[in-house]
Design a protein around this motif. Sequence first.
Motif, PDB file in Angstrom:
ATOM      1  N   PRO A 263       4.249  -0.595   0.137  1.00  0.00           N
ATOM      2  CA  PRO A 263       4.025  -1.051   1.509  1.00  0.00           C
ATOM      3  C   PRO A 263       2.948  -0.254   2.239  1.00  0.00           C
ATOM      4  O   PRO A 263       2.514  -0.642   3.325  1.00  0.00           O
ATOM      5  CB  PRO A 263       5.392  -0.843   2.174  1.00  0.00           C
ATOM      6  N   ASN A 264       2.506   0.859   1.639  1.00  0.00           N
ATOM      7  CA  ASN A 264       1.609   1.766   2.354  1.00  0.00           C
ATOM      8  C   ASN A 264       0.217   1.917   1.734  1.00  0.00           C
ATOM      9  O   ASN A 264      -0.747   2.173   2.444  1.00  0.00           O
ATOM     10  CB  ASN A 264       2.251   3.160   2.447  1.00  0.00           C
ATOM     11  N   SER A 265       0.097   1.773   0.411  1.00  0.00           N
ATOM     12  CA  SER A 265      -1.153   2.136  -0.262  1.00  0.00           C
ATOM     13  C   SER A 265      -2.354   1.318   0.187  1.00  0.00           C
ATOM     14  O   SER A 265      -3.479   1.833   0.259  1.00  0.00           O
ATOM     15  CB  SER A 265      -0.979   2.002  -1.771  1.00  0.00           C
ATOM     16  N   ALA A 266      -2.154   0.042   0.472  1.00  0.00           N
ATOM     17  CA  ALA A 266      -3.290  -0.814   0.829  1.00  0.00           C
ATOM     18  C   ALA A 266      -3.743  -0.633   2.272  1.00  0.00           C
ATOM     19  O   ALA A 266      -4.798  -1.158   2.653  1.00  0.00           O
ATOM     20  CB  ALA A 266      -2.945  -2.281   0.585  1.00  0.00           C
ATOM     21  N   GLN A 267      -2.987   0.096   3.070  1.00  0.00           N
ATOM     22  CA  GLN A 267      -3.342   0.259   4.482  1.00  0.00           C
ATOM     23  C   GLN A 267      -4.715   0.926   4.632  1.00  0.00           C
ATOM     24  O   GLN A 267      -5.626   0.368   5.240  1.00  0.00           O
ATOM     25  CB  GLN A 267      -2.264   1.082   5.196  1.00  0.00           C
ATOM     26  N   THR A 268      -4.858   2.129   4.081  1.00  0.00           N
ATOM     27  CA  THR A 268      -6.132   2.838   4.233  1.00  0.00           C
ATOM     28  C   THR A 268      -7.193   2.301   3.271  1.00  0.00           C
ATOM     29  O   THR A 268      -8.387   2.335   3.585  1.00  0.00           O
ATOM     30  CB  THR A 268      -5.935   4.343   3.995  1.00  0.00           C
ATOM     31  N   GLU A 269      -6.769   1.803   2.105  1.00  0.00           N
ATOM     32  CA  GLU A 269      -7.745   1.233   1.167  1.00  0.00           C
ATOM     33  C   GLU A 269      -8.431   0.015   1.772  1.00  0.00           C
ATOM     34  O   GLU A 269      -9.640  -0.170   1.609  1.00  0.00           O
ATOM     35  CB  GLU A 269      -7.060   0.852  -0.141  1.00  0.00           C
ATOM     36  N   SER A 270      -7.679  -0.827   2.458  1.00  0.00           N
ATOM     37  CA  SER A 270      -8.273  -2.024   3.053  1.00  0.00           C
ATOM     38  C   SER A 270      -9.232  -1.660   4.188  1.00  0.00           C
ATOM     39  O   SER A 270     -10.297  -2.272   4.329  1.00  0.00           O
ATOM     40  CB  SER A 270      -7.174  -2.965   3.553  1.00  0.00           C
ATOM     41  N   ALA A 271      -8.861  -0.650   4.979  1.00  0.00           N
ATOM     42  CA  ALA A 271      -9.758  -0.218   6.061  1.00  0.00           C
ATOM     43  C   ALA A 271     -11.064   0.325   5.492  1.00  0.00           C
ATOM     44  O   ALA A 271     -12.149   0.014   5.992  1.00  0.00           O
ATOM     45  CB  ALA A 271      -9.064   0.842   6.916  1.00  0.00           C
ATOM     46  N   ALA A 272     -10.967   1.132   4.420  1.00  0.00           N
ATOM     47  CA  ALA A 272     -12.175   1.692   3.808  1.00  0.00           C
ATOM     48  C   ALA A 272     -13.015   0.601   3.149  1.00  0.00           C
ATOM     49  O   ALA A 272     -14.251   0.605   3.250  1.00  0.00           O
ATOM     50  CB  ALA A 272     -11.786   2.757   2.781  1.00  0.00           C
ATOM     51  N   ALA A 273     -12.358  -0.340   2.468  1.00  0.00           N
ATOM     52  CA  ALA A 273     -13.095  -1.439   1.825  1.00  0.00           C
ATOM     53  C   ALA A 273     -13.880  -2.239   2.854  1.00  0.00           C
ATOM     54  O   ALA A 273     -15.045  -2.596   2.626  1.00  0.00           O
ATOM     55  CB  ALA A 273     -12.127  -2.348   1.071  1.00  0.00           C
TER      56      ALA A 273
END
Length: 342
Positions: A263-273
């Motif tokens: 539930p957490n890993s894609a939070q910052t990855e999506s912002a950086a992407a």
Amino acid sequence: MFVYLTGSLIAVLIGFVLDLIFGDPSTPLHPICLIGNLIAKLEKWIRPLCAGKQDAGSSSETASHRRELAGGVWMAILVIGISTGIPALLLFFCYRMNVWLGVAAEAVLCFFLLAVKSLKKESMNVKRALETDGLEAGRNTVARIVGRDTQALSETGVVKATVETVAENFSDGVFAPMLYMMIGGGVLGFFYKSINTMDSMVGYKNEKYLYFGRFAARLDDVVNYIPARLAALLLIAAAPLVGLDGKNAWKIWRRDRRNHASPNSAQTESAAAGALHVQLAGDAYYFGKLYKKPLIGDDDRPIEREDIVRVNRLMVAASVLSLAVLGLLKIVVLLLMAGVLL
């Protein structure tokens, strides 16, 4: 209480500066290494007590699986209790002896919990390895900072894995420990880091850890739920400060922040992407097994080595912004407390 809260604020500020200057020291006596050794030893002691033969076709709730789940819970309780209790006792006696001794001791503990410079250094080592020694060196170097199999990665895969690691670890290596330390000082910081370290060691969905590591993994999801989302927002806010696209970071975060089993890993990855206008994630091999993963971000352009530099600029800017925002909020709380006490 007011003195301790003020001391912890000063300690976090000093610890952050120390981390920027010196980075994470590489020593077997590093507190996180000691926590890792504790986890390994407890697993070695507890696992034999969980042993049990599993019959073919049995359900996931067999006696063997229940013992593994229980063993994982007991391990987590012991790891958290020891990892939090020792810093608590240390700081209690230091503050009792002298306030500034307590602040100094807590600053050192905070320094050990932050990883801005080491995250930047390790990721930039990947870029240098690719440039100086080629793809094989890049694969070997990125293997130090990612959990996936790296032997068959292309250069694009190596760069993508590095960018993802910087983005994801901004949350659990920088922002989350900083948030917990601002709330409860070094003690709460070690509470968080003990859980996060357990998850990194036993929180895998493979045959070995599916049951034994489940409690640690779920606990890590809980303690990172709010920090991961706040960390993503800070990456979005920091993007324009380093010449990246904050508007697109917001767009991709809103769209792809749930594109992960965690539930957490894609939070910052999506912002950086979104900030970089690249596509991250996708299928990856772990321990020789292929895991199907959704993509994150749009393939606006091919990812390149320079994106490692860009994501590090974003991470450092977001780290400084995090310190400023959290520090200001704590100062406001302290002023309100002082007004009430007066």
